[in-house]
Enzyme design. Structure first.
Site, mmCIF file in Angstrom:
data_model
loop_
_atom_site.group_PDB
_atom_site.id
_atom_site.type_symbol
_atom_site.label_atom_id
_atom_site.label_comp_id
_atom_site.label_asym_id
_atom_site.label_seq_id
_atom_site.Cartn_x
_atom_site.Cartn_y
_atom_site.Cartn_z
ATOM 1 N N CYS A 80 0.802 -1.242 0.055
ATOM 2 C CA CYS A 80 0.208 0.098 0.071
ATOM 3 C C CYS A 80 0.929 1.097 0.084
ATOM 4 O O CYS A 80 1.591 1.371 -0.877
ATOM 5 C CB CYS A 80 -0.911 -0.157 1.175
ATOM 6 S SG CYS A 80 -2.125 1.189 1.008
ATOM 7 N N HIS A 90 -3.712 -5.228 0.762
ATOM 8 C CA HIS A 90 -3.122 -5.686 2.129
ATOM 9 C C HIS A 90 -3.196 -7.318 2.181
ATOM 10 O O HIS A 90 -4.256 -7.792 2.402
ATOM 11 C CB HIS A 90 -4.084 -4.996 3.206
ATOM 12 C CG HIS A 90 -3.696 -3.488 3.435
ATOM 13 N ND1 HIS A 90 -2.588 -2.997 4.185
ATOM 14 C CD2 HIS A 90 -4.339 -2.678 2.822
ATOM 15 C CE1 HIS A 90 -2.437 -1.845 4.093
ATOM 16 N NE2 HIS A 90 -3.602 -1.414 3.247
ATOM 17 N N GLU A 126 -1.665 -8.830 4.511
ATOM 18 C CA GLU A 126 -1.702 -9.399 5.609
ATOM 19 C C GLU A 126 -2.839 -9.810 6.591
ATOM 20 O O GLU A 126 -3.169 -10.125 7.515
ATOM 21 C CB GLU A 126 -0.806 -8.425 6.622
ATOM 22 C CG GLU A 126 -1.534 -7.041 6.759
ATOM 23 C CD GLU A 126 -1.017 -6.080 5.596
ATOM 24 O OE1 GLU A 126 -1.469 -4.756 6.076
ATOM 25 O OE2 GLU A 126 -0.902 -6.278 4.585
#
Length: 226
Positions: free
Chosen positions: A83, A170, A172
């Site tokens: 990002c 993202h 994660e």
């Protein structure tokens, strides 16, 4: 602490930075979070197998935007920008970042153009979690597009000759179903980490290290707000 294999995470203020660390450790690879102000010289001393640039709430073109040591990209260490981290990388390599016409927050479908490394074992289209108001408007020098979406035509990039990758989404968070696979591709395939670390081994090493430092003295341990 010294570990044979370590991933360095530079924090730019993202609410998800701790999640990046958790995902990497779930892959049985030790990692450490450090502030973005860490010098490239100190990064080199730590001898990480790879570096991950976290997301962040700022715009890379803001006057007070957090900016790391530019020379980290010259260390020869694989880097993954997430990002804000991708946008930052793009700015350093003469890419263009600007405010998107529509802020993107939530699930999105991206199309994979290259599944040979960071997107290894990904289908042609996959769901990801986006959270950004800015987007890349111009491909940075030396990079090419490896994934795209309707709202972000430049969703993922990789350098032609350097070990540099960036993703706008993202990986994660749990809302990116194949996010852990992407991180595993980076950590295992690109950074060549073998996944020999476990939380148990960390506790054992930490206890031994603390005992050596403390000796027969007393310790004050402050946790969280402490």
């Amino acid at each position: 602490m010294q570990h044979e294999e370590m991933i360095l995470i530079l924090d730019f203020g993202s609410q998800y930075t701790q999640l990046i660390a958790r995902r990497v450790r779930e892959l049985q690879v030790y990692c450490e979070i450090h502030p973005f102000t860490l010098s490239a010289a100190d990064m080199k001393k730590m001898n990480p197998k790879g570096i991950i640039l976290s997301g962040g709430p700022m715009s890379v073109y803001a006057v007070n935007a957090p900016i790391p040591d530019r020379t980290l990209f010259d260390l020869g260490i694989p880097v993954l920008g997430v990002c804000y981290g991708m946008q930052l990388m793009a700015r350093f390599f003469n890419g263009a970042v600007d405010r998107a016409a529509h802020r993107e927050y939530g699930r999105a479908i991206i199309e994979i153009d290259d599944d040979t490394d960071i997107f290894r074992q990904f289908p042609g289209k996959t769901e990801v979690w986006q959270s950004h108001g800015d987007r890349l408007e111009k491909i940075p020098d030396g990079f090419r597009i490896i994934a795209r979406s309707g709202n972000a035509p430049i969703t993922a990039i990789r350098h032609h000759s350097k070990s540099l990758w960036g993703v706008q989404f993202h990986p994660e968070v749990a809302h990116t179903p194949l996010g852990k696979q992407l991180l595993q591709n980076f950590v295992s395939q690109i950074c060549a980490c073998r996944g020999l670390w476990t939380p148990g081994s960390f506790v054992k090493d930490a206890v031994a290290s603390i005992r050596r430092i403390v000796g027969d003295r007393h310790v004050i341990c402050a946790l969280s707000g402490g």
